[in-house]
Each structure stands twice: as structure tokens, then as C-alpha cells.
Design an enzyme around this catalytic site. Structure first.
Site, PDB file in Angstrom:
ATOM      1  N   HIS A 466       0.790  -1.071   0.030  1.00 58.98           N
ATOM      2  CA  HIS A 466       0.174  -0.054  -0.058  1.00 58.98           C
ATOM      3  C   HIS A 466       0.934   1.177  -0.124  1.00 58.98           C
ATOM      4  O   HIS A 466       0.624   2.045  -0.854  1.00 58.98           O
ATOM      5  CB  HIS A 466      -1.006  -0.012   1.302  1.00 58.98           C
ATOM      6  CG  HIS A 466      -1.855   1.237   1.470  1.00 58.98           C
ATOM      7  ND1 HIS A 466      -3.018   1.223   1.175  1.00 58.98           N
ATOM      8  CD2 HIS A 466      -1.654   2.645   1.762  1.00 58.98           C
ATOM      9  CE1 HIS A 466      -3.361   2.317   1.298  1.00 58.98           C
ATOM     10  NE2 HIS A 466      -2.597   3.121   1.711  1.00 58.98           N
ATOM     11  N   GLU A 467       1.939   1.408   0.848  1.00 57.22           N
ATOM     12  CA  GLU A 467       2.683   2.459   1.017  1.00 57.22           C
ATOM     13  C   GLU A 467       3.729   2.617  -0.310  1.00 57.22           C
ATOM     14  O   GLU A 467       3.838   3.838  -0.546  1.00 57.22           O
ATOM     15  CB  GLU A 467       3.615   2.572   2.212  1.00 57.22           C
ATOM     16  CG  GLU A 467       2.809   2.698   3.550  1.00 57.22           C
ATOM     17  CD  GLU A 467       1.567   3.611   3.814  1.00 57.22           C
ATOM     18  OE1 GLU A 467       1.810   4.905   2.849  1.00 57.22           O
ATOM     19  OE2 GLU A 467       0.736   3.471   4.335  1.00 57.22           O
ATOM     20  N   HIS A 470       1.826   4.587  -2.810  1.00 53.84           N
ATOM     21  CA  HIS A 470       1.922   6.040  -2.539  1.00 53.84           C
ATOM     22  C   HIS A 470       3.551   6.557  -3.116  1.00 53.84           C
ATOM     23  O   HIS A 470       3.567   7.694  -3.857  1.00 53.84           O
ATOM     24  CB  HIS A 470       1.748   6.529  -1.241  1.00 53.84           C
ATOM     25  CG  HIS A 470       0.386   6.403  -0.654  1.00 53.84           C
ATOM     26  ND1 HIS A 470      -0.604   6.848  -1.341  1.00 53.84           N
ATOM     27  CD2 HIS A 470       0.024   5.754   0.541  1.00 53.84           C
ATOM     28  CE1 HIS A 470      -1.933   6.811  -0.716  1.00 53.84           C
ATOM     29  NE2 HIS A 470      -1.477   6.068   0.428  1.00 53.84           N
ATOM     30  N   HIS A 473       3.427   6.636  -6.845  1.00 53.11           N
ATOM     31  CA  HIS A 473       2.729   7.778  -7.498  1.00 53.11           C
ATOM     32  C   HIS A 473       3.826   9.052  -7.374  1.00 53.11           C
ATOM     33  O   HIS A 473       3.647   9.710  -8.243  1.00 53.11           O
ATOM     34  CB  HIS A 473       1.592   7.949  -6.415  1.00 53.11           C
ATOM     35  CG  HIS A 473       0.836   8.950  -6.843  1.00 53.11           C
ATOM     36  ND1 HIS A 473      -0.553   9.310  -6.206  1.00 53.11           N
ATOM     37  CD2 HIS A 473       0.678   9.839  -8.220  1.00 53.11           C
ATOM     38  CE1 HIS A 473      -1.112  10.129  -6.854  1.00 53.11           C
ATOM     39  NE2 HIS A 473      -0.553  10.721  -7.921  1.00 53.11           N
TER      40      HIS A 473
END
Length: 601
Positions: A466-467, A470, A473
Site C-alpha cells: 500500500h505505502e 503512494h 505515485h
């Protein structure tokens, strides 16, 4: 005095940064920036290269100097660093509000937008200008002088209060511990969890085991400990952190919550909004608070039947198999783990040997390479803030360096809880600047103990993916302007898309085959274990959905329905939200909101 923050070229020199460097560096760069803004406006060249690019450069310099300070305050917190950090918050707040309220600077942006050049700019360049004009309005450039001053004072005070909220939570979390010398008290805990608690004890020169409120320790007790009294003790300590029921009254976040919400409401009113919820949504996809509330309540209605059935099943199982006639809050995680073992013949602990840290990272990198055509290389001898931290480069298929990142995986003292990605540097490409993005990737996973490598739960694998979404991104952006590259300039209720996308691979056989191998034998995750894992994907999904809806409704309502007078009304709204959507009610002493840093810190 030599100041490494001001002399920094490229990556931060973490080992050289001292608390006494922080305030002088910030004072210097803020003074430099103010002079630079005056000089830029005095030239009167209101073009992209004459106005926006030099402003982006000075803003980037401030960001690069403040970034390692902000990050170290979160991951190697100390009293001296905290003092230096807090001394700078009002200065940074003043500077930001001051620029946002400068009518001459606002006029320069407006002049550029109304010029023929604006139509010739690219989409990202136009967004930089449009976002800046919106920021001017949200900073009060249109207000009368006395209202501008009041808004500036509010922003300064909020920066102080929100930092203090986080500090109280950090201090309360790390202050509590329970020394256990009787092995019988830890019955039910798996070997890896007992090794972690023994490791905690050795770090304090103690025999036996030491339970603390860092998540790996807390989760192990709440999920596996057969001793119900021990679970109750640890649960009570965790849910009363930073409240009037905690160890120290000076860490009570209650008054801070009340003042934070009062100041947010006042600031929203100064800017012409009915409440802070409306103000918050200006930069989000949802168009109104009512749209958000309708969405959440619809989701709650759809999830509730499943959640009620899941709770009934859990209660029946606890009565029949565990002898728990009435489930308490400190029984839920324990009973759920036992039910999962009974239903799927799978425990969280059974999967951990298949998720050793280096294999998980290798699989994550292989997956990302296949998806995006990039490759990863670990770089040694990079200056870091803690020995556990690792550093990596990302290169494209042509071998060009695209990004870099720090990886800080394990829970420890003086480190903020949770998991997050933050920016060290943003991508900026101009005729004068060639800067790649650099990210901080931070988790609080189980560390290596007992002579084994770090072994992750499947949930910890999901958190890492999940991290990393980010991080990708931020790092794989192709936008050249820091204010709209990566996660910047994105509607904040859309920023979770890349992270959710990466999470989904943790449930698929093909990507799992890249890394899910036993740390001792190298054996891949067996088919029967994979099938059981897949079967658990929606285990108690109804209850989990309602829990998230509860958080979101509470957040919206406390910012939508501000009430004068203390902070007691905050608990009242939370109780009303739970009456509306929750199937599990925590005990009256639960002070969840006092640690809800997502909305108060």
C-alpha cells in the site's frame, strides 16, 4: 557555525543534522525566500519563466531543508529535536500565510492567467497557476486586513496544536509497558511474538518479556494471548492513550481537540464557508458534505446485514468454543483469530514464515518492474537516520535514474506509529534544474528477532505494498513542476488509488509466487495455504467496513456540526455515529478519538 541543512547538496546528511541546526536554517531560508519574492515581483516579468519557475525553485529549497527535519521528528524523535521543530512551526505558518495573503503576488498570478501566454502553456503548467489562485483565496487574500491577521493567527495556533496532539500520542504510546516474568501469562502467543517481547525486555536490560503499545507488540497480545485479563489490561492502556484516563494528564488531547475544531470552524467562517467540512472539500472530488454523508450512510446500510451476521457467528463461536458468554472489546481480535483458524484452518502466524523481508521486497520490486518497466538497486553507504534504514534507486529500461527512496520498516522507540510515504524531494525539471523525486517509505512492522529475518504477517505485506503505491505515485511521476507532480495537486480523496491498486496484488497467485517462499526451506506457498488465504479475503469484511464508515462519519460530522463549549460534544457525536452504524460498541472508557491523528494531527 557550519550548517549542513544550508550546505545540503542532493540527499540529506542525516548523521550531521543536529537540533541546533534547525531553527537557524529555517530562519535563513525564510529570509532568503522573502527577499527573492520581492525581487521577482520587482522585475515585473509575469511569465512562466519569470514568475512561476523562480517561485517553484525557492519553494523547493524550503521543502528540501524542512523535509529531513520533519521526517526525523517522526522517526527518531527526541526532546531537543522536538523543541527545534516546534520553534519553526509558527515561522513556517506565518511565511505560508503571508505569501498567500500578498495582494501583489496574487495580482501577478492573475495577470499571467489573463495573458496570451497562458493559453500556450501545457495542462500541468495551467494547473500550477489555477491551484495557486485557489490557494490565495483559501489563505484569505480577499479578506479585510483585520480578518487576514486573525486567519494568520489561527493557522499559526493550529500548527502548534496539531503538533502537540501528535506528541502527546507518541509520548503516551511509548511511556506504557508491562514487564512479564511468568511465561504462563503469555500462553497462546506464538514463538515469534514471544521472541519480540523478549527482545523488548533485553533492550531495557530486563529478564522475561516486555509488552509495550507499539503495534507489533499490541497486536500479538490482542490476537493470541489466552490470558483474558492481560488482553483487557493492554487494550485499556491502548484505547486510553493521550486521554484524561491515561497515565499523565499533561498528555490529555481532549482540550486540544476542542480548540482545533473551534479554530478550524472560525477559519472556515472567515473564508465564507458554513463549516470546515465545506472548506475541506474544496480540494476533493466530493462536491458537498451531504454527498459524503449520503455515500457513507448508503455504504453502511449495504454492509450492515453482513456485519450483523458476522458478529452473531463470532459470538456463537466464542460461547461454544472459547467459553466467552459475553464478548468484550478485548476479546474480539482473539476470538476472530480463533474463528479464522477453525473455519479456514489458517492462522496469521502460519503464513509468516513465507514472508521474510528480503523475499517480500524482491517480489515487490519484480512486480513493479513488470508493471512499469523499471528496475531497483539497493545502494549501500548512504547517510541514514537509523541503522535499520535501507536506500534504493529506481532506473528505467534505458538505465536512466528515475527516483530514489529510503525504506524504514520496523517498529521501535521514538518512532511515530502507523505507516506512511513522505516526500524527501520532488521531481523538478527546468532549464536550470534536473531533480529526481526521492521518497521516505515508513512502516512499523515486526523486526528481526530470535535469530530469524523479519517475518511479516500478510497484513504487514499488504501495508508495505500500500505505502509503496503512494511511493510510486510520487516517484514515477512525469510531471516536471513540484506543486503538481506526484501526489501534489491531486484531489485528496483520489490519492489512495495507486496504493489500493498495489494492495490487490497481495492476494493473487502469480505475484505471490514471486516472493512467498519459506525463509528456511525456500518452499513456495503451498496451494492449500494459498486457497485458505484467498478464502479469508472477505473474512469479517462487513464489520471492517462499518468500522471505517464509523471513522469517516465521525470525521465529517465533527467538522460539519461544530458546537460551542469544551470538547464533550465530540464524544456525543461519536456516540451518535456508533448508534447509527456500529454493530460493535466499545466500552465507555474507550477514547479512540484522542488518538485519531489522521484528523487531528
Amino acid at each position: 557555525m557550519s550548517n549542513p541543512l544550508l550546505e545540503m547538496q542532493g540527499l540529506p546528511p542525516f548523521s550531521a543534522i543536529r537540533p541546533e541546526h534547525v531553527e537557524p536554517a529555517i530562519d535563513q531560508v525564510l529570509a532568503d525566500n522573502r527577499r527573492a519574492v520581492d525581487e521577482i515581483l520587482a522585475r515585473g516579468e509575469y511569465s512562466w519563466t519569470g514568475l512561476i519557475e523562480p517561485l517553484e525553485r525557492i519553494d523547493d529549497r524550503l521543502g528540501r531543508i524542512w523535509s529531513p527535519v520533519r521526517h526525523m521528528n517522526a522517526v527518531v524523535n527526541s526532546e531537543a529535536l522536538r523543541k527545534a521543530y516546534n520553534a519553526c512551526l509558527p515561522k513556517l505558518s506565518d511565511y505560508g500565510t503571508e505569501l498567500g495573503q500578498r495582494e501583489d503576488l496574487h495580482g501577478a498570478y492573475r495577470q499571467l492567467k489573463e495573458s496570451p501566454e497562458y493559453a500556450e502553456l501545457g495542462e500541468a503548467q495551467r494547473k500550477v497557476i489555477e491551484d495557486a489562485l485557489l490557494d490565495f483565496h483559501l489563505n484569505g487574500v480577499d479578506l479585510a486586513p483585520e480578518k487576514k491577521q486573525r486567519l494568520k493567527a489561527i493557522q499559526q495556533r493550529l500548527a502548534e496544536l496539531q503538533s502537540r496532539f501528535e506528541e502527546h500520542l507518541l509520548d503516551a504510546t511509548h511511556a506504557w509497558e508491562k514487564h512479564v516474568e511468568d511465561a504462563q501469562s503469555l500462553k497462546g502467543l506464538p514463538e515469534t511474538a514471544r521472541d519480540l517481547l523478549a527482545h523488548n525486555a533485553r533492550q531495557k536490560s530486563l529478564d522475561g518479556w516486555l509488552i509495550n503499545l507499539e503495534f507489533p507488540s499490541y497486536y500479538a497480545v490482542m490476537t493470541h494471548a489466552d490470558d483474558r485479563t492481560l488482553r483487557e489490561t493492554v487494550y485499556t492502556a491502548y484505547v486510553t492513550r493521550a486521554s484524561e484516563l491515561g497515565d499523565k494528564r499533561e498528555w490529555d488531547n481532549g482540550p486540544l481537540m476542542g480548540e482545533i475544531l473551534a479554530l478550524r470552524q472560525e477559519a472556515a467562517g472567515l473564508l465564507g464557508f458554513a463549516n470546515y467540512a465545506e472548506r475541506s472539500l474544496v480540494r476533493k472530488m466530493a462536491r458537498s458534505p451531504q454527498e459524503v454523508l449520503d455515500f457513507l450512510r448508503d455504504l453502511a446500510r449495504r454492509a450492515r446485514p453482513a456485519a450483523e451476521k458476522e458478529l452473531e457467528t463470532l459470538q456463537a463461536f466464542a460461547r461454544q468454543e472459547l467459553g466467552l458468554n459475553e464478548l468484550q472489546a478485548w476479546d474480539l481480535g482473539y476470538a476472530a483469530e480463533k474463528l479464522k483458524q477453525s473455519r479456514y484452518a489458517l492462522s496469521s502466524e502460519e503464513l509468516k514464515p513465507y514472508f521474510p523481508v528480503d523475499r517480500v521486497l524482491d517480489g515487490l520490486f519484480q512486480l513493479t518492474s513488470r508493471l512499469y518497466g523499471v528496475r531497483f538497486t539497493e545502494v549501500k553507504d548512504v547517510d541514514v537516520w537509523h541503522p535499520d534504514v535501507r536506500f534504493f534507486e529506481i532506473r528505467d529500461e534505458a538505465g536512466k535514474l528515475r527516483a530514489q527512496f529510503y525504506l524504514d520498516l520496523y517498529a521501535r522507540a521514538h518512532k511515530r506509529g502507523g505507516a506512511w510515504m513522505d516526500e524527501c524531494m520532488s521531481r523538478m525539471q527546468t532549464a536550470e534544474v534536473d531533480q529526481i523525486p526521492v521518497a521516505y517509505m515508513t512502516c512499523n512492522s515486526n523486526p528481526p528477532v530470535g535469530g530469524r529475518p523479519a517475518l511479516f504477517t500478510h497484513d504487514e505485506v499488504i501495508t508495505l505494498f500500500h505505502e509503496f503505491g503512494h511511493g510510486l505515485h510520487h516517484m514515477l511521476t512525469r510531471i516536471d513542476y513540484p506543486s503538481v507532480s506526484g501526489i501534489n495537486g491531486v484531489e485528496w480523496d483520489a490519492v489512495e488509488l495507486p496504493s489500493q491498486f498495489m494492495e490487490n496484488w497481495c492476494w493473487e497467485r502469480e505475484p505471490l509466487d514471486l516472493f512467498a517462499r519459506h525463509y528456511e526451506t525456500g518452499e513456495p506457498l503451498p496451494d492449500d495455504l494459498y486457497d485458505k488465504l484467498r478464502a479469508t479475503k472477505t473474512f469479517q469484511a462487513g464489520m471492517q467496513t462499518l468500522r471505517q464508515v464509523e471513522f469517516a462519519l465521525f470525521d465529517m460530522r465533527v467538522h460539519l456540526e461544530y458546537r460551542d463549549g469544551g470538547s464533550g460534544w465530540i464524544q456525543q457525536i461519536l456516540d451518535e455515529v456508533r448508534d447509527e452504524v456500529a454493530v460493535v460498541r466499545p466500552p465507555a472508557f474507550n477514547r479512540f478519538q484522542y488518538g485519531f491523528s489522521h484528523i487531528f494531527a
